[in-house]
Design a protein around this motif. Structure first.
Motif, PDB file in Angstrom:
ATOM      1  N   MET A  80      -4.528   4.135  -1.954  1.00 42.77           N
ATOM      2  CA  MET A  80      -3.819   2.854  -2.109  1.00 42.77           C
ATOM      3  C   MET A  80      -2.655   3.025  -3.074  1.00 42.77           C
ATOM      4  O   MET A  80      -2.792   3.685  -4.104  1.00 42.77           O
ATOM      5  N   PRO A  81      -1.482   2.454  -2.747  1.00 41.67           N
ATOM      6  CA  PRO A  81      -0.349   2.518  -3.670  1.00 41.67           C
ATOM      7  C   PRO A  81      -0.680   1.840  -4.998  1.00 41.67           C
ATOM      8  O   PRO A  81      -1.492   0.916  -5.059  1.00 41.67           O
ATOM      9  N   ALA A  82      -0.034   2.304  -6.053  1.00 38.19           N
ATOM     10  CA  ALA A  82      -0.211   1.723  -7.383  1.00 38.19           C
ATOM     11  C   ALA A  82       1.018   0.899  -7.724  1.00 38.19           C
ATOM     12  O   ALA A  82       2.156   1.300  -7.455  1.00 38.19           O
ATOM     13  N   SER A  83       0.809  -0.263  -8.324  1.00 35.00           N
ATOM     14  CA  SER A  83       1.907  -1.164  -8.678  1.00 35.00           C
ATOM     15  C   SER A  83       1.951  -1.351 -10.191  1.00 35.00           C
ATOM     16  O   SER A  83       0.929  -1.638 -10.816  1.00 35.00           O
ATOM     17  N   TRP A  84       3.137  -1.191 -10.759  1.00 31.51           N
ATOM     18  CA  TRP A  84       3.368  -1.418 -12.188  1.00 31.51           C
ATOM     19  C   TRP A  84       4.370  -2.562 -12.304  1.00 31.51           C
ATOM     20  O   TRP A  84       5.506  -2.440 -11.895  1.00 31.51           O
ATOM     21  N   ARG A  85       3.932  -3.686 -12.863  1.00 23.56           N
ATOM     22  CA  ARG A  85       4.784  -4.864 -13.020  1.00 23.56           C
ATOM     23  C   ARG A  85       5.026  -5.131 -14.501  1.00 23.56           C
ATOM     24  O   ARG A  85       4.116  -5.014 -15.321  1.00 23.56           O
ATOM     25  N   PHE A  86       6.255  -5.513 -14.821  1.00 25.38           N
ATOM     26  CA  PHE A  86       6.601  -5.854 -16.200  1.00 25.38           C
ATOM     27  C   PHE A  86       7.888  -6.677 -16.189  1.00 25.38           C
ATOM     28  O   PHE A  86       8.609  -6.725 -15.174  1.00 25.38           O
ATOM     29  N   ASP A  87       8.160  -7.342 -17.291  1.00 26.94           N
ATOM     30  CA  ASP A  87       9.386  -8.132 -17.444  1.00 26.94           C
ATOM     31  C   ASP A  87      10.365  -7.395 -18.332  1.00 26.94           C
ATOM     32  O   ASP A  87       9.996  -6.845 -19.377  1.00 26.94           O
ATOM     33  N   ALA A  88      11.636  -7.371 -17.930  1.00 24.74           N
ATOM     34  CA  ALA A  88      12.696  -6.743 -18.717  1.00 24.74           C
ATOM     35  C   ALA A  88      14.033  -7.259 -18.233  1.00 24.74           C
ATOM     36  O   ALA A  88      14.191  -7.634 -17.075  1.00 24.74           O
ATOM     37  N   ILE A  89      14.997  -7.291 -19.103  1.00 24.85           N
ATOM     38  CA  ILE A  89      16.365  -7.771 -18.874  1.00 24.85           C
ATOM     39  C   ILE A  89      16.382  -9.102 -18.132  1.00 24.85           C
ATOM     40  O   ILE A  89      17.243  -9.353 -17.291  1.00 24.85           O
TER      41      ILE A  89
ATOM     42  N   THR B  52      14.232 -10.414 -15.977  1.00 20.17           N
ATOM     43  CA  THR B  52      13.697 -10.488 -14.625  1.00 20.17           C
ATOM     44  C   THR B  52      12.377  -9.720 -14.560  1.00 20.17           C
ATOM     45  O   THR B  52      12.012  -8.995 -15.485  1.00 20.17           O
ATOM     46  N   THR B  53      11.656  -9.893 -13.470  1.00 16.63           N
ATOM     47  CA  THR B  53      10.394  -9.191 -13.255  1.00 16.63           C
ATOM     48  C   THR B  53      10.635  -7.932 -12.433  1.00 16.63           C
ATOM     49  O   THR B  53      11.281  -7.986 -11.387  1.00 16.63           O
ATOM     50  N   TRP B  54      10.113  -6.831 -12.921  1.00 12.53           N
ATOM     51  CA  TRP B  54      10.205  -5.548 -12.234  1.00 12.53           C
ATOM     52  C   TRP B  54       8.872  -5.228 -11.573  1.00 12.53           C
ATOM     53  O   TRP B  54       7.814  -5.574 -12.098  1.00 12.53           O
ATOM     54  N   GLU B  55       8.931  -4.542 -10.451  1.00 19.73           N
ATOM     55  CA  GLU B  55       7.743  -3.971  -9.835  1.00 19.73           C
ATOM     56  C   GLU B  55       8.077  -2.567  -9.356  1.00 19.73           C
ATOM     57  O   GLU B  55       9.025  -2.376  -8.593  1.00 19.73           O
ATOM     58  N   ILE B  56       7.299  -1.603  -9.817  1.00 17.14           N
ATOM     59  CA  ILE B  56       7.454  -0.211  -9.411  1.00 17.14           C
ATOM     60  C   ILE B  56       6.201   0.176  -8.639  1.00 17.14           C
ATOM     61  O   ILE B  56       5.084   0.073  -9.161  1.00 17.14           O
ATOM     62  N   VAL B  57       6.390   0.589  -7.390  1.00 16.09           N
ATOM     63  CA  VAL B  57       5.269   0.939  -6.525  1.00 16.09           C
ATOM     64  C   VAL B  57       5.343   2.432  -6.245  1.00 16.09           C
ATOM     65  O   VAL B  57       6.358   2.944  -5.751  1.00 16.09           O
ATOM     66  N   THR B  58       4.252   3.135  -6.579  1.00 12.60           N
ATOM     67  CA  THR B  58       4.154   4.580  -6.395  1.00 12.60           C
ATOM     68  C   THR B  58       2.840   4.913  -5.702  1.00 12.60           C
ATOM     69  O   THR B  58       1.953   4.072  -5.580  1.00 12.60           O
ATOM     70  N   GLU B  59       2.712   6.163  -5.268  1.00 17.22           N
ATOM     71  CA  GLU B  59       1.479   6.568  -4.599  1.00 17.22           C
ATOM     72  C   GLU B  59       0.313   6.663  -5.576  1.00 17.22           C
ATOM     73  O   GLU B  59      -0.832   6.436  -5.212  1.00 17.22           O
ATOM     74  N   ARG B  60       0.632   7.016  -6.835  1.00 18.17           N
ATOM     75  CA  ARG B  60      -0.392   7.104  -7.877  1.00 18.17           C
ATOM     76  C   ARG B  60       0.100   6.351  -9.100  1.00 18.17           C
ATOM     77  O   ARG B  60       1.303   6.175  -9.269  1.00 18.17           O
ATOM     78  N   PRO B  61      -0.802   5.914  -9.984  1.00 15.16           N
ATOM     79  CA  PRO B  61      -0.361   5.219 -11.196  1.00 15.16           C
ATOM     80  C   PRO B  61       0.636   6.057 -11.992  1.00 15.16           C
ATOM     81  O   PRO B  61       0.472   7.272 -12.135  1.00 15.16           O
TER      82      PRO B  61
END
Length: 308
Positions: A1-10, A12-21
């Motif tokens: 399952m893809p891993a999602s990293w969400r955070f707020d910066a500048i 706006t909300t960012w989401e980075i989706v990768t194959e592993r954390p």
């Protein structure tokens, strides 16, 4: 399952989706790069480089990314007859989109038409002949998406998506992206498949607020007048990198934008405030319009709900 990293910066909300954390060390590198960019270019921070330059004018060591961003902004400014201008900060402040987010508007302020005589960025220095606020919002978020993607691409293999509030870059597996209707966030004007490219959007319904007179104001200004754009409601642009896509998404609010997109080899879609959708020749977006012949203009026929 893809891993999602969400955070707020500048802002706006960012989401980075990768194959592993994403490992902790890489997360810290990404966070540090975003903060460095923000400390250099944010007009909302008292401690940023551009805020310091706005207080006194003069010259400072050029922040990273000054040359590629300001060179690109010069090209967009030329193409749009000066409608895009990196000294538009005072114009945004006058309408209430200021460092305090006061949203208390005053009379519009046009940006200086001779901005390239006032602002220079050669020889490792960023200089202003007199105090002014440099604003790179026309393409800055796209540039930062590219920088973050570069860090992750160096350390992460496989599929990768970096999404900063709708400005996104995709590497690996194609992603189908819904083009949000600017007047109804639950609907879309089409869907666009993104493969090893960047898709950036801009719309007048984001960062919008009422004026004292009751009219709606927003952040997309014509720098020549200091007034919000009233003819284009939303734009989308696809390019190999996010800074270019972001720059064209801004340029498309003005005459000259489509020509610049052609010259830079960028596909695009835009929607006017009266509900028509326009697109570039060869655009591969799947648009919900009554005709699919392009390039062209057509009304939206059936905006659907979409999930990315």
């Amino acid at each position: 399952m893809p891993a999602s990293w969400r955070f707020d910066a500048i802002g706006t909300t960012w989401e980075i989706v990768t194959e592993r954390p994403v490992p902790g060390a890489v997360r810290r590198e990404v966070t540090a790069r975003i903060d460095a960019f923000d400390r250099a270019w944010s007009r909302f921070r008292d401690d940023s480089d551009v805020t310091a330059l706005a207080r006194t004018g003069g010259s400072i060591p050029a922040p990273e990314d000054a040359v590629p961003m300001l060179d690109a902004l010069a090209g967009v400014s030329d193409a749009t007859g000066g409608a895009v201008n990196p000294l538009v900060g005072a114009s945004l402040d006058a309408l209430g989109y200021d460092a305090r987010y006061s949203f208390h508007d005053a009379d519009p302020v046009a940006a200086p038409v001779d901005w390239r005589e006032r602002l220079t960025w050669q020889g490792g220095r960023l200089a202003l002949t007199e105090p002014a606020m440099v604003d790179v919002g026309a393409l800055g978020k796209g540039r930062l998406v590219d920088l973050v993607l570069g860090i992750l691409s160096f350390t992460e293999s496989g599929d990768l998506t970096v999404d900063a509030g709708g400005d996104l870059a995709v590497r690996g597996r194609p992603q189908r992206i819904g083009l949000e209707h600017p007047f109804d966030s639950h609907r879309a004007v089409g869907v666009w498949e993104v493969t090893d490219a960047a898709l950036c959007a801009s719309a007048i319904n984001r960062r919008a607020w009422p004026s004292a007179a009751g009219a709606t104001l927003h952040h997309v200004l014509d720098a020549r007048t200091g007034q919000p754009v009233r003819t284009i409601a939303a734009t989308w642009a696809m390019a190999p990198d996010a800074m270019t896509a972001d720059a064209i998404a801004t340029a498309l609010f003005f005459d000259g934008g489509p020509r610049l997109a052609h010259d830079w080899g960028v596909e695009w879609v835009r929607m006017t405030t009266d509900g028509r959708v326009e697109w570039s020749r060869g655009c591969r977006a799947d648009l919900f319009v009554r005709t699919t012949a392009g390039p062209g203009t057509a009304p939206v026929s059936r905006p659907n709900s979409l999930e990315r």
